[in-house]
Scaffold this motif. Structure first.
Motif, mmCIF file in Angstrom:
data_model
loop_
_atom_site.group_PDB
_atom_site.id
_atom_site.type_symbol
_atom_site.label_atom_id
_atom_site.label_comp_id
_atom_site.label_asym_id
_atom_site.label_seq_id
_atom_site.Cartn_x
_atom_site.Cartn_y
_atom_site.Cartn_z
ATOM 1 N N ASP A 1 10.649 -11.108 -12.799
ATOM 2 C CA ASP A 1 11.166 -12.054 -13.653
ATOM 3 C C ASP A 1 12.170 -12.704 -12.874
ATOM 4 O OD1 ASP A 1 12.960 -10.253 -13.235
ATOM 5 O OD2 ASP A 1 13.276 -9.826 -15.417
ATOM 6 N N MET B 1 10.730 -16.253 -12.187
ATOM 7 C CA MET B 1 10.039 -17.048 -13.201
ATOM 8 C C MET B 1 11.418 -18.019 -13.401
ATOM 9 S SD MET B 1 7.121 -15.653 -13.551
ATOM 10 C CE MET B 1 6.686 -16.267 -14.961
ATOM 11 N N MET C 1 1.444 -23.185 -15.709
ATOM 12 C CA MET C 1 1.421 -21.850 -15.719
ATOM 13 C C MET C 1 0.597 -20.952 -15.088
ATOM 14 S SD MET C 1 1.904 -21.391 -20.005
ATOM 15 C CE MET C 1 2.246 -19.733 -19.985
ATOM 16 N N LYS C 2 -0.696 -21.310 -14.685
ATOM 17 C CA LYS C 2 -1.712 -20.818 -14.044
ATOM 18 C C LYS C 2 -0.999 -20.836 -12.499
ATOM 19 C CE LYS C 2 -6.509 -20.655 -12.580
ATOM 20 N NZ LYS C 2 -6.313 -20.344 -11.192
ATOM 21 N N ILE D 1 1.755 -21.163 -11.357
ATOM 22 C CA ILE D 1 2.980 -20.242 -11.177
ATOM 23 C C ILE D 1 2.403 -18.642 -10.935
ATOM 24 C CG2 ILE D 1 5.076 -19.411 -12.322
ATOM 25 C CD1 ILE D 1 5.611 -22.142 -13.242
ATOM 26 N N ALA D 2 1.516 -18.370 -12.219
ATOM 27 C CA ALA D 2 0.919 -17.163 -12.317
ATOM 28 C C ALA D 2 0.136 -16.625 -10.888
ATOM 29 C CB ALA D 2 0.156 -16.798 -13.291
ATOM 30 N N ASP D 3 -0.368 -17.535 -10.279
ATOM 31 C CA ASP D 3 -1.256 -17.286 -9.049
ATOM 32 C C ASP D 3 -0.113 -16.853 -7.795
ATOM 33 O OD1 ASP D 3 -3.848 -17.891 -10.380
ATOM 34 O OD2 ASP D 3 -3.713 -19.891 -9.572
ATOM 35 N N ARG D 4 0.831 -17.527 -7.775
ATOM 36 C CA ARG D 4 1.778 -17.232 -6.747
ATOM 37 C C ARG D 4 2.479 -15.829 -7.037
ATOM 38 N NH1 ARG D 4 0.571 -18.428 -2.640
ATOM 39 N NH2 ARG D 4 2.408 -18.774 -1.808
ATOM 40 N N VAL D 5 3.084 -15.653 -8.303
ATOM 41 C CA VAL D 5 3.652 -14.464 -8.549
ATOM 42 C C VAL D 5 2.829 -13.254 -8.682
ATOM 43 C CG1 VAL D 5 4.899 -13.187 -10.644
ATOM 44 C CG2 VAL D 5 5.123 -15.746 -10.254
ATOM 45 N N LEU D 6 1.509 -13.483 -8.933
ATOM 46 C CA LEU D 6 0.519 -12.276 -8.865
ATOM 47 C C LEU D 6 0.138 -11.938 -7.392
ATOM 48 C CD1 LEU D 6 -1.804 -13.201 -11.982
ATOM 49 C CD2 LEU D 6 -0.031 -11.174 -11.807
ATOM 50 N N ASN E 1 3.164 -9.914 -6.237
ATOM 51 C CA ASN E 1 3.321 -8.644 -6.811
ATOM 52 C C ASN E 1 2.238 -7.610 -6.060
ATOM 53 O OD1 ASN E 1 3.987 -6.756 -8.915
ATOM 54 N ND2 ASN E 1 2.155 -6.920 -9.791
#
Length: 439
Positions: A141, A144, A295-296, A298-303, A306
């Motif tokens: 988080d 984000m 959103m996708k 951002i999600a790609d980079r965060v995942l 992770n």
């Protein structure tokens, strides 16, 4: 659990006696509990953790002797309480080591100096263990909604970033603190090797932190650090190219996707910033339709962030408590402090006063003015010759037209050749004017 060594040893013995007399907890059978208890006791006997608040050689020596004594007593007493304890603990070695020290600021400054006595791989491995642990604590988080711009919303990321900055600062101060030119050059070379080893074990973040210190203004300005072997200079330049920010860190991205690594966190933050700022949250004016493409991204980079498992380093690298403790709390010096120390080593030399520099500029201007005047006079003279030549050519051509006689061909050719010669002379003068330098 913080207590004196004798208290801790007594507590271990009392706990077993209580369980043996009153029954074992959690419903576990005696043999299971005895096995676990024996392993715990062996771990304590072989690997103690001792903390003191002030680094004092005499106090530390006394403390070490006390805790060694109590560990040996614990080993003997437990061995008599249960046959399994005796079998497990008889091979335990009471090692006189592992002292965790908390230093004051002044003492830490002196102690950090001792870090340079360790080898390249030892220093790099301890930095990696520290950074891996800090990296694993970063919460998703914090990546984000641009939370990384507010330290209160990204405490773990802030700690990681501060430690990275501390590495760069420590590299600079360590080189500048060398006792002489030879020592400073030796440390400079050592940090190049540390950066190279960090890269080889895929600790990309720390590698860049070390390179940042090596390439900083207080270090790069020192002429005494230029005489390193060509092989090391080549290695340094290669590392700089690998982590170059050109083309959005294109070279770095080509090898950065690893499961076990410590990545350049700054690159992830850069990407997330560009995605957040460059794409609207909603795709319509009344903000009722969410931009799922944003959103996708951002999600790609965060995942991807992770999926990195830096905790794997703890399975491969061995902690060196004293070195690790020193590297965990590196002081961050200000740019002014570091640059002043650099200036103390190599001051800025001004050999001429402002008046002398002004006099030199005036002298240069006068020489330039004189040379320009000579060139102008030469050009003026050549222009006058050209005008005379053109006038002579014009006169010759006028005479030819007035005396033109179709029947006298030989005379006509002679007059035409004369005009041709006049024109060629004029062209040669033009070539001289063109070739004349105007600087």
């Amino acid at each position: 659990w913080i207590c004196e060594p004798d208290e801790f040893s007594k507590a271990i013995i009392d706990v077993w006696k209580t369980w043996d007399e009153s029954g074992f907890p959690f419903g576990y059978p005696k043999n299971v509990v005895s096995e676990r208890f024996a392993n715990f006791a062996k771990q304590y006997i072989e690997n103690p953790i001792v903390g003191i608040q002030i680094w004092n050689t005499e106090k530390c020596t006394v403390l070490r002797q006390r805790e060694i004594l109590h560990r040996r007593q614990t080993q003997l007493i437990l061995g008599e309480l249960h046959p399994y304890f005796k079998k497990t603990l008889e091979t335990a070695k009471v090692r006189p080591r592992t002292v965790s020290i908390t230093l004051t600021n002044e003492e830490q400054k002196e102690y950090v100096e001792e870090i340079m006595t360790f080898g390249v791989k030892e220093i790099a491995s301890q930095i990696t263990l520290i950074q891996a642990k800090l990296f694993e604590k970063i919460h998703l988080d914090e990546l984000m909604d641009k939370n990384w711009e507010n330290p209160e919303k990204c405490p773990k990321l802030t700690v990681f970033t501060n430690h990275s900055n501390g590495i760069s600062s420590w590299v600079i101060i360590s080189i500048l603190s060398g006792k002489d030119i030879r020592d400073q050059l030796s440390r400079y070379i050592k940090f190049i090797k540390i950066a190279d080893y960090l890269h080889s074990i895929k600790n990309f973040n720390s590698c860049v932190s070390v390179l940042g210190g090596i390439d900083s203004a207080p270090i790069s300005r020192l002429k005494r650090l230029k005489g390193i072997p060509d092989s090391l200079q080549s290695k340094l330049e290669k590392l700089k190219q690998l982590y170059s920010p050109l083309n959005g860190y294109r070279t770095y991205r080509s090898f950065a996707k690893q499961v076990k690594c410590i990545p350049l966190v700054g690159v992830y933050l850069r990407d997330l910033t560009l995605i957040s700022d460059g794409n609207a949250k909603f795709i319509n004016e009344d903000k009722s339709i969410i931009n799922f493409d944003r959103m996708k991204l951002i999600a790609d980079r965060v995942l991807e962030f992770n999926q990195i498992n830096a905790s794997l380093y703890a399975q491969e690298l061995t902690p060196i408590p004293t070195l690790k403790s020193s590297l965990e709390n590196l002081k961050i010096y200000t740019e002014d402090e570091l640059y002043e120390k650099s200036l103390a080593i190599q001051p800025i030399t001004i050999t001429k006063s402002p008046e002398q520099q002004l006099a030199e500029l005036q002298d240069k201007f006068e020489r330039y003015k004189s040379e320009t005047q000579v060139q102008f006079d030469t050009l003026q003279s050549q222009l006058e010759k050209l005008q005379e030549q053109l006038q002579s050519t014009d006169t010759a051509f006028t005479n030819y037209k007035e005396k033109k006689d179709p029947k006298s061909s030989s005379k006509t050719k002679k007059e035409l050749n004369n005009i041709k010669v006049q024109l060629l002379n004029a062209m040669l003068l033009c070539d001289e004017l063109i070739a004349e330098p105007l600087e």
